[in-house]
Design an enzyme around this catalytic site. Structure first.
Site, PDB file in Angstrom:
ATOM      1  N   CYS A  75     -13.508   1.442 -14.540  1.00  0.00           N
ATOM      2  CA  CYS A  75     -14.036   2.805 -14.332  1.00  0.00           C
ATOM      3  C   CYS A  75     -12.873   3.794 -14.318  1.00  0.00           C
ATOM      4  CB  CYS A  75     -14.824   2.845 -13.024  1.00  0.00           C
ATOM      5  SG  CYS A  75     -15.872   4.295 -12.833  1.00  0.00           S
ATOM      6  N   CYS A 100     -25.372   2.584 -11.529  1.00  0.00           N
ATOM      7  CA  CYS A 100     -24.610   3.817 -11.801  1.00  0.00           C
ATOM      8  C   CYS A 100     -25.521   4.923 -12.323  1.00  0.00           C
ATOM      9  CB  CYS A 100     -23.511   3.520 -12.825  1.00  0.00           C
ATOM     10  SG  CYS A 100     -22.496   4.969 -13.194  1.00  0.00           S
ATOM     11  N   CYS A 134     -18.792  -3.018 -17.035  1.00  0.00           N
ATOM     12  CA  CYS A 134     -18.857  -2.746 -15.592  1.00  0.00           C
ATOM     13  C   CYS A 134     -19.870  -3.664 -14.902  1.00  0.00           C
ATOM     14  CB  CYS A 134     -19.239  -1.287 -15.368  1.00  0.00           C
ATOM     15  SG  CYS A 134     -19.405  -0.884 -13.627  1.00  0.00           S
ATOM     16  N   TYR A 171      -6.528   5.864   4.817  1.00  0.00           N
ATOM     17  CA  TYR A 171      -6.689   4.893   3.743  1.00  0.00           C
ATOM     18  C   TYR A 171      -5.831   3.641   3.978  1.00  0.00           C
ATOM     19  CZ  TYR A 171      -5.598   2.326  -0.390  1.00  0.00           C
ATOM     20  OH  TYR A 171      -5.362   1.284  -1.225  1.00  0.00           O
ATOM     21  N   GLU A 184       0.827  -1.213   0.000  1.00  0.00           N
ATOM     22  CA  GLU A 184       0.000   0.000   0.000  1.00  0.00           C
ATOM     23  C   GLU A 184       0.861   1.263   0.000  1.00  0.00           C
ATOM     24  OE1 GLU A 184      -2.988   0.234  -0.699  1.00  0.00           O
ATOM     25  OE2 GLU A 184      -3.722  -1.806  -0.403  1.00  0.00           O
ATOM     26  N   CYS A 234     -17.735   1.215 -19.716  1.00  0.00           N
ATOM     27  CA  CYS A 234     -19.033   1.077 -19.023  1.00  0.00           C
ATOM     28  C   CYS A 234     -19.737  -0.222 -19.373  1.00  0.00           C
ATOM     29  CB  CYS A 234     -19.924   2.271 -19.333  1.00  0.00           C
ATOM     30  SG  CYS A 234     -19.260   3.820 -18.662  1.00  0.00           S
ATOM     31  N   ASP A 275      -9.640   5.711  -1.862  1.00  0.00           N
ATOM     32  CA  ASP A 275      -8.459   6.228  -2.554  1.00  0.00           C
ATOM     33  C   ASP A 275      -8.952   6.861  -3.853  1.00  0.00           C
ATOM     34  OD1 ASP A 275      -9.083   4.115  -4.236  1.00  0.00           O
ATOM     35  OD2 ASP A 275      -7.022   3.391  -4.409  1.00  0.00           O
TER      36      ASP A 275
END
Length: 432
Positions: free
Chosen positions: A233, A249, A243, A161, A77, A240, A179
């Site tokens: 995304c 959405c 997705c 985060y 991370e 799209c 994030d």
């Protein structure tokens, strides 16, 4: 922990005290438990099918020891902050091979950490990671904190985060993460058009992430949300059609149906001055579609800086050329890294003047006469830091004899080209 209550549907509004920000209307929130359940299921099924195989994911899934697991996730991370996945993989593998445990990292020197980190940028990340590992070993008996709250409170360099990512992936704590990828996904799912870098909007997104996170697979859910933002995304040309949560959405619905949709759109969310709608001065741009979201404040232009840099060269004892490098101060930009002797230049300085300034700097520092005319101009090298547009004006100066430097001013050493590349030097200096 038990499931958190989803965002509830709004009750009739009571009058708010003056100065209180209005709560966002339900159109921007996830208020239907059935929808939340469906979104979780669709996203996790997609993640199981399509996730990228990454070394830290493999480690997190196979390491039985909770402390080692948390350490492995933590390193990934910190490396992934402001750095692409493709770049991080090799660095991560080398790091975990060299320091497979917190204890091993705690015993390393900062010089070793910087050498391995060289090229990843934002060098204070590696430094703080090692400081925190030493703290875990010396103050916490080698045991990583077990909750997001304690990780953030007890470990230097671990923010909200990173703490959420470690706690959910390593310990199964049902806590969300936010994030850049998650911000983009959530803003599109719920047509959030207010400035996504503002603290008020970020707080709303954290509330949303905490409400959405799957209680039985929090780590996988968080990684799925980030994976969706990283691979589907995406900022400019989102896929799209691929997705897994497209039916949830609102930005896509708005793009497809415009204003005819029975679902309230962003402008019809029912409240004037909504804290999550785009400002009236920047309405929906139908040519942008879902990429209307997220909105950010205008980026500050990077500061422009110029630096004169001199590559001093001598013949080494085996005949191979050697180059002088010096260590930067232990705080500030590129702290503790090594570089060729360098001098920040005032803006607008003529070439002749900058050559003289560099000669004076080298003379004061080495104690032997340097003539400006001996400095050979090579070329200019541009390097973009996140907040600085830096130009290095590069000179070279071959030397006949040895030079003894005043190490009180700055640590220095002579290195071969091979030793230079193995040292803790920045990408900018490698370009030079």
């Amino acid at each position: 922990s038990g499931p958190a209550a989803p965002f509830s549907l709004p009750r009739p509004r009571a009058a708010l005290p003056a100065g209180t920000p209005a709560p966002p209307p339900a159109a921007h929130l996830f208020s239907d438990p059935a929808e939340i359940e469906a979104l979780r299921g669709n996203l996790l099924a997609w993640y199981d099918r399509c996730k990228r195989e990454l070394p830290w994911r493999t480690l997190a899934a196979t390491e039985p020891d909770a402390d080692r697991r948390a350490y492995a996730v933590w390193v990934s991370e910190i490396m992934l902050q402001q750095t692409q996945v493709a770049t991080v993989i090799d660095y991560y593998n080398r790091w975990m091979q060299k320091w497979p445990t917190l204890q091993a990292l705690a015993q390393a020197s900062l010089e070793e950490v910087n050498e391995l980190w060289a090229g990843l940028g934002y060098y204070s990340r590696g430094k703080r990671l090692q400081e925190a590992a030493r703290k875990v070993v010396s103050e916490l008996a080698g045991r990583m904190p077990r909750t997001a709250e304690d990780l953030q409170k007890l470990l230097p360099g671990v923010g909200r985060y990173t703490a959420g990512a470690i706690a959910s992936i390593s310990y199964g704590q049902a806590t969300g993460v936010v994030d850049g990828n998650v911000i983009r996904v959530l803003c599109r799912l719920r047509c959030i058009g207010a400035d996504s870098s503002s603290p008020a909007v970020i707080d709303r997104l954290w509330d949303m992430a905490n409400a959405l996170v799957d209680r039985s697979r929090p780590g996988d859910f968080n990684q799925a949300l980030m994976e969706l933002g990283a691979t589907v995304c995406v900022p400019k040309a989102p896929l799209c059609g691929e997705c897994p949560v497209k039916q949830h959405c609102q930005a896509r619905r708005r793009k497809l149906f415009g204003k005819s949709t029975p679902v309230p759109d962003v402008e019809d969310c029912g409240v004037g001055g909504c804290p999550l709608c785009p400002p009236a001065t920047e309405p929906w741009d139908s040519s942008l579609g879902v990429t209307n979201f997220p909105r950010k404040a205008a980026k500050k232009q990077p500061r422009v800086a110029r630096t004169a840099t001199c590559v001093l060269e001598r013949r080494g004892c085996h005949g191979a050329p050697e180059y002088l490098i010096v260590q930067r101060p232990s705080s500030g930009l590129l702290a503790g890294l090594w570089e060729f002797p360098s001098l920040p230049l005032a803006q607008g300085l003529q070439e002749e003047k900058q050559r003289e300034a560099l000669a004076d700097h080298l003379q004061a520092w080495t104690g032997w006469p340097v003539v400006a005319g001996d400095l050979r101009f090579i070329r200019e090298v541009i390097h973009i830091f996140s907040h600085i547009h830096q130009t290095y004006v590069v000179y070279s100066l071959p030397l006949d004899g040895d030079v003894t430097l005043d190490t009180a001013l700055s640590p220095s050493r002579w290195v071969t080209a091979e030793e230079f590349h193995a040292s803790a030097v920045s990408t900018a200096m490698k370009k030079v």
